[in-house]
Design an enzyme around this catalytic site. Structure first.
Site, PDB file in Angstrom:
ATOM      1  N   GLY A  14      -8.420  -5.889   4.138  1.00  0.00           N
ATOM      2  CA  GLY A  14      -7.755  -3.974   3.901  1.00  0.00           C
ATOM      3  C   GLY A  14      -7.924  -3.327   4.595  1.00  0.00           C
ATOM      4  O   GLY A  14      -8.098  -1.782   4.052  1.00  0.00           O
ATOM      5  N   THR A  16      -9.013  -1.493   8.126  1.00  0.00           N
ATOM      6  CA  THR A  16      -8.974  -0.568   9.560  1.00  0.00           C
ATOM      7  C   THR A  16      -8.698   0.570   9.343  1.00  0.00           C
ATOM      8  O   THR A  16      -8.019   1.376  10.462  1.00  0.00           O
ATOM      9  CB  THR A  16      -7.841  -1.982   9.981  1.00  0.00           C
ATOM     10  OG1 THR A  16      -6.174  -1.844   9.330  1.00  0.00           O
ATOM     11  CG2 THR A  16      -7.682  -2.970  10.354  1.00  0.00           C
ATOM     12  N   ILE A  19      -8.957   3.715   2.173  1.00  0.00           N
ATOM     13  CA  ILE A  19     -10.693   3.939   1.845  1.00  0.00           C
ATOM     14  C   ILE A  19     -11.180   2.313   2.739  1.00  0.00           C
ATOM     15  O   ILE A  19     -12.367   2.536   2.051  1.00  0.00           O
ATOM     16  CB  ILE A  19      -9.679   3.763   0.384  1.00  0.00           C
ATOM     17  CG1 ILE A  19      -9.203   5.115  -0.182  1.00  0.00           C
ATOM     18  CG2 ILE A  19     -11.207   3.485  -1.031  1.00  0.00           C
ATOM     19  CD1 ILE A  19      -8.714   5.181  -1.179  1.00  0.00           C
ATOM     20  N   GLY A  20     -10.631   1.633   3.366  1.00  0.00           N
ATOM     21  CA  GLY A  20     -10.977   0.184   3.069  1.00  0.00           C
ATOM     22  C   GLY A  20     -12.267   0.526   4.471  1.00  0.00           C
ATOM     23  O   GLY A  20     -13.009  -0.003   4.223  1.00  0.00           O
ATOM     24  N   SER A 145      -6.591   1.996  -9.156  1.00  0.00           N
ATOM     25  CA  SER A 145      -5.910   3.432  -9.144  1.00  0.00           C
ATOM     26  C   SER A 145      -5.760   4.222 -10.761  1.00  0.00           C
ATOM     27  O   SER A 145      -6.029   3.166 -11.757  1.00  0.00           O
ATOM     28  CB  SER A 145      -4.978   3.467  -8.621  1.00  0.00           C
ATOM     29  OG  SER A 145      -4.445   5.007  -8.551  1.00  0.00           O
ATOM     30  N   TYR A 158       4.200  -0.907  -9.024  1.00  0.00           N
ATOM     31  CA  TYR A 158       2.537  -0.420  -8.169  1.00  0.00           C
ATOM     32  C   TYR A 158       1.768  -0.624  -9.111  1.00  0.00           C
ATOM     33  O   TYR A 158       0.404  -1.081  -8.839  1.00  0.00           O
ATOM     34  CB  TYR A 158       2.752   0.943  -7.188  1.00  0.00           C
ATOM     35  CG  TYR A 158       1.176   1.492  -6.956  1.00  0.00           C
ATOM     36  CD1 TYR A 158       0.794   0.837  -5.966  1.00  0.00           C
ATOM     37  CD2 TYR A 158       0.643   2.760  -7.537  1.00  0.00           C
ATOM     38  CE1 TYR A 158      -0.833   0.981  -5.260  1.00  0.00           C
ATOM     39  CE2 TYR A 158      -0.477   3.320  -6.787  1.00  0.00           C
ATOM     40  CZ  TYR A 158      -1.276   2.786  -5.786  1.00  0.00           C
ATOM     41  OH  TYR A 158      -2.686   2.695  -6.105  1.00  0.00           O
TER      42      TYR A 158
END
Length: 268
Positions: A14, A16, A19-20, A145, A158
């Site tokens: 992930g 693109t 944070i990634g 998180s 989540y």
């Protein structure tokens, strides 16, 4: 202190944007060969081009590559492993988020969050950890998180998925004890990624204030325990991830590493 990841191969899922992408850039900047991942080939190509440009012609072409695949499925994870069979650093960053009331979230919603946020990391860690163990060195990270500790009432699904990542990282760290492989969870707080910027854009346009100002007000209203009183930048989160991926962090494993701006009101 100099972080040198020369000779190491890193996969950041992930990556693109947000944070990634910042983690991928940071790892590449520290000398690692980085594999960028996303669902869209166009997005992957753009991220690869961005990092290569930053690195310059000397390193760019050989230091960064990309694999486009949907990691929400077992087939998508297998495709990534087939394309890149080994890595030294695995950053399980891919994830989705969004507010939804508990009573409106159906089984399919829960399953989708679990497949993307949790099972992608389970599958990839299962694939890559044996090679790290055999080589006597490796780093695995799960992007959890602060919501994994402070479960948000407006997106319980989540929060539960992020709590699962903390438990998963701790268990895997124990499983890999004595192998030279460390496993940790990274716990960002409110972070000014593209997704958050898009969420706040209507208020920015309506108020005429800067994105940073609106984000700071959002943090103060919705995360009042924040000590820094603002959203972190993606690079601030990436800095911790890059350190934890380095040889310098060899004694850090099984940890929930907070880069939450002090949102979690706890001594440990």
């Amino acid at each position: 202190m100099r972080i040198d990841l020369s000779g190491k191969t890193a996969i950041v899922t992930g990556s693109t944007g947000g944070i990634g992408l910042a983690i991928a850039r940071g790892l590449a900047g520290a000398g690692a060969r980085v594999v960028v991942n996303g669902r869209s080939q166009a997005a992957v190509d753009q991220a690869v081009a961005t990092i290569r440009t930053e690195l310059g012609e000397g390193r760019g072409a050989e230091a960064v590559s990309g694999v486009a695949t949907d990691l929400s499925t077992a087939e998508g994870c297998a495709a990534l492993v087939a394309a890149r069979p080994d890595c030294d650093i695995l950053v399980n960053n891919v994830g989705i988020f969004g507010p939804q009331d508990f009573f409106d979230a159906e089984d399919a919603d829960w399953q989708r969050y679990f497949d993307v946020n949790v099972m992608s990391g389970v599958r990839l860690s299962r694939a890559y950890l044996p090679g790290m163990q055999a080589r006597g060195w490796g780093r695995v990270q799960f992007l959890s998180s602060e919501s994994g500790l402070n479960i948000p009432a407006d997106m319980i699904h989540y929060g539960v998925s992020k709590t699962a990542l903390i438990a998963l990282s701790r268990g895997l760290a124990k499983r890999m004890a004595g192998t030279g492989v460390t496993v940790n969870a990274i716990l960002p707080g409110p972070t000014l990624s593209e997704g958050v910027a898009e969420m706040l854009r209507p208020e920015v346009e309506a108020s005429g204030r800067s994105l940073e100002e609106v984000a700071a007000d959002f943090v103060k209203a919705h995360r009042p325990t924040s000590i820094i009183g603002r959203a972190a930048t993606v690079d601030e989160v990436a800095n911790l991830a890059v350190y934890a991926a380095s040889p310098l962090a060899s004694a850090t494993t099984g940890a929930a590493l907070r880069v939450d701006g002090g949102v979690v009101d706890s001594l440990v």
